[in-house]
Design a protein around this motif. Sequence first.
Motif, short mmCIF file in Angstrom:
data_model
loop_
_atom_site.label_atom_id
_atom_site.label_comp_id
_atom_site.label_asym_id
_atom_site.label_seq_id
_atom_site.Cartn_x
_atom_site.Cartn_y
_atom_site.Cartn_z
N GLY A 250 -0.20 47.65 45.38
CA GLY A 250 0.94 48.00 44.56
C GLY A 250 1.54 49.35 44.93
N MET A 254 5.45 49.63 46.05
CA MET A 254 6.41 50.40 45.26
C MET A 254 6.84 51.70 45.93
SD MET A 254 7.04 48.55 42.66
CE MET A 254 6.36 46.93 42.31
N ARG A 296 11.68 53.60 43.20
CA ARG A 296 11.61 52.34 42.46
C ARG A 296 11.04 52.51 41.06
NH1 ARG A 296 9.45 47.03 45.15
NH2 ARG A 296 10.32 46.36 43.17
N LEU A 297 10.37 53.63 40.82
CA LEU A 297 9.71 53.85 39.55
C LEU A 297 10.40 54.91 38.71
CD1 LEU A 297 6.04 53.91 40.90
CD2 LEU A 297 7.30 51.95 39.99
N MET A 314 3.46 49.54 35.65
CA MET A 314 4.44 48.59 36.16
C MET A 314 5.13 47.83 35.02
SD MET A 314 2.80 46.64 39.42
CE MET A 314 2.35 47.45 40.95
N THR A 315 6.37 47.48 35.24
CA THR A 315 7.09 46.59 34.33
C THR A 315 6.62 45.15 34.56
OG1 THR A 315 8.87 46.17 35.90
CG2 THR A 315 9.10 48.11 34.46
N ASP A 317 8.43 42.63 35.56
CA ASP A 317 8.98 42.15 36.84
C ASP A 317 8.19 42.70 38.02
OD1 ASP A 317 10.91 40.57 35.68
OD2 ASP A 317 12.52 42.06 35.85
N GLN A 318 7.81 43.96 37.96
CA GLN A 318 7.04 44.55 39.05
C GLN A 318 5.65 43.90 39.14
OE1 GLN A 318 7.36 48.61 37.76
NE2 GLN A 318 9.23 49.00 38.94
N ARG A 319 5.10 43.53 38.01
CA ARG A 319 3.80 42.85 38.02
C ARG A 319 3.92 41.46 38.65
NH1 ARG A 319 0.48 44.78 32.64
NH2 ARG A 319 1.58 46.75 32.34
N GLU A 321 5.98 40.72 41.00
CA GLU A 321 6.09 41.01 42.44
C GLU A 321 4.71 41.35 43.02
OE1 GLU A 321 8.76 43.78 45.47
OE2 GLU A 321 9.01 43.97 43.30
#
Length: 411
Positions: A250, A254, A296-297, A314-315, A317-319, A321
Motif C-alpha cells: 500500500g 499510494m 494521493r493522501l 485509507m479510504t 476506495d483506496q482499500r 485498490e
Amino acid sequence: MSDRTILIVGTYDTKDDELNYLAEVIRGQGGGVMTMDVSVLGDPSAPCDISKHAVAEAGGHSIQKAIDGGDENLAMQIMAKGSALLAARLQAEGRIDGVIVLGGTMGTDLALDLCSALPLGVPKYIVSTVSFSPLIPPERLPADVQMILWAGGLYGLNSVCKASLSQAAGAVLGAARAVERPDRTRPLIGMTSFGKTVLRYMVALKPALEERGFEVAVFHATGMGGRAFESLAAEGAFAAVMDFAPQEVGNHLMGSTISAGADRMTNAGRSGTPQIVSIGCYDLVDFVGWQDAPARLAGQEQHAHNRLLSSVMMTADQRREMAQTICGKLAGADGPVVLILPLQGGNEWDRPGGPLSDPEGLEAFIAEIRAQCPANVQLVELDAHINDPAFAETALEVFDGWQAGGALRRA
C-alpha cells in the motif's frame, strides 16, 4: 598470513590514491586484499589483481567497445555486470571474505549491482558520496549492505576523507572476521510483521514453528525490512513464507517513499515458495514523518507515530485498490498460496471501538478480496481478528498440511 581477504573495487584511473589507502589500512590490520579495476578510459598506477579488461569481458564486451559506445552510463553498466559476476564467482570459490566499493554516483550505481550479487552474510561496504541519499531506491539495496559517506573525498586524499576511508576499511575487515553466516541446516520461514502492540501472531507462531524444526526470521515491514524479505525470497531462501503484513504494498501504491519496491509480495511466488498471506495493517499508509504526505493522501487524517514516521488511514476506495493490487500480485505465483482473511480486522487499532475502527472500509476491502481473489489462491475466511489466537492456529493448520504433504520448498 592474512586471515580474511577483502575485495577492493573502484575506478583506479581516477581514485588510485584512495583505493590504495584502503588497501594499506586493511593490510595494516592483518587482512588480505584483492583489487578490481572498473575504470573504462584510464589505467591504474600499478596493475590490479583483476583488470578492467577482465571485468568488461565478464560483462560481455571489451573495454574498447565500451569506449566506442560513447555513453559513460552504458559503459559503466557493462562494468557493473562484469564486476558483479566476477565478485560472486570469487566469493563462491572462497577467495574473498568481504567487499568494499568506492565511488561517486557512477561507482555507487555499480556497487549496488555488485553487492546484490553476493549472498546474505558476506560483508558488503560501499563508500559513497551519495550514501543515505534519496537517489538510491530501496529495491537496489541488498539486505545487509553497509554504507558510509565519503566525506570530503571528491578529489584526492585529506584528513577528512581518511577518517571515512579508514573506518570503512576497518569495518569490512572486522565484519569479515566476526560474521556468523546464516546457518542453513534448519529450513527457514520468512514472516513479515510490525511490533507486538500492533500485530501479535508471531508471539505464538515463532515458538510453534521452531518446535517443528524450523528457523523463523521476522521482518519489520517498514520499507527496508520488506526489501530484505524480498531479497531472500528471490534467492529461494525460504521453505515457506508467512507474509502477514503487506502494508509496504500500500505504501508503494499510494506514492510513499517508505517502500520495499514495486516487486513487494511477488518474489516468493516467482521462486515457487509456498505462501500464507494475510492483511496486517493493510489499511494504513506510512510516510516519512518530516515530509508532506503523498499527494494521493492529501487532506486525509494523519497520525504521527514518532518524529520519523506518520500514518494515514485509507479510504474505502483506496482499500478496494489495495485489495486489487494484492490479488494481482498473488495471481502470478508459481507455488501454493493461501490467503487468510480475518473478517474482524487487520491490526490492533481497528478492532470495534478502537481508534482506527472503520467497519465500512473493512467491508469494502473484504468484498473486493472476495471478488478479485485469483483462481490459484485458496481464500480462507476467518471470523476472527488477526490478533486472535484463532488466526495463528489457522496459519499453523495450513502449514502443517503443507509439511505433511511435502509442499514446503527445499532451499
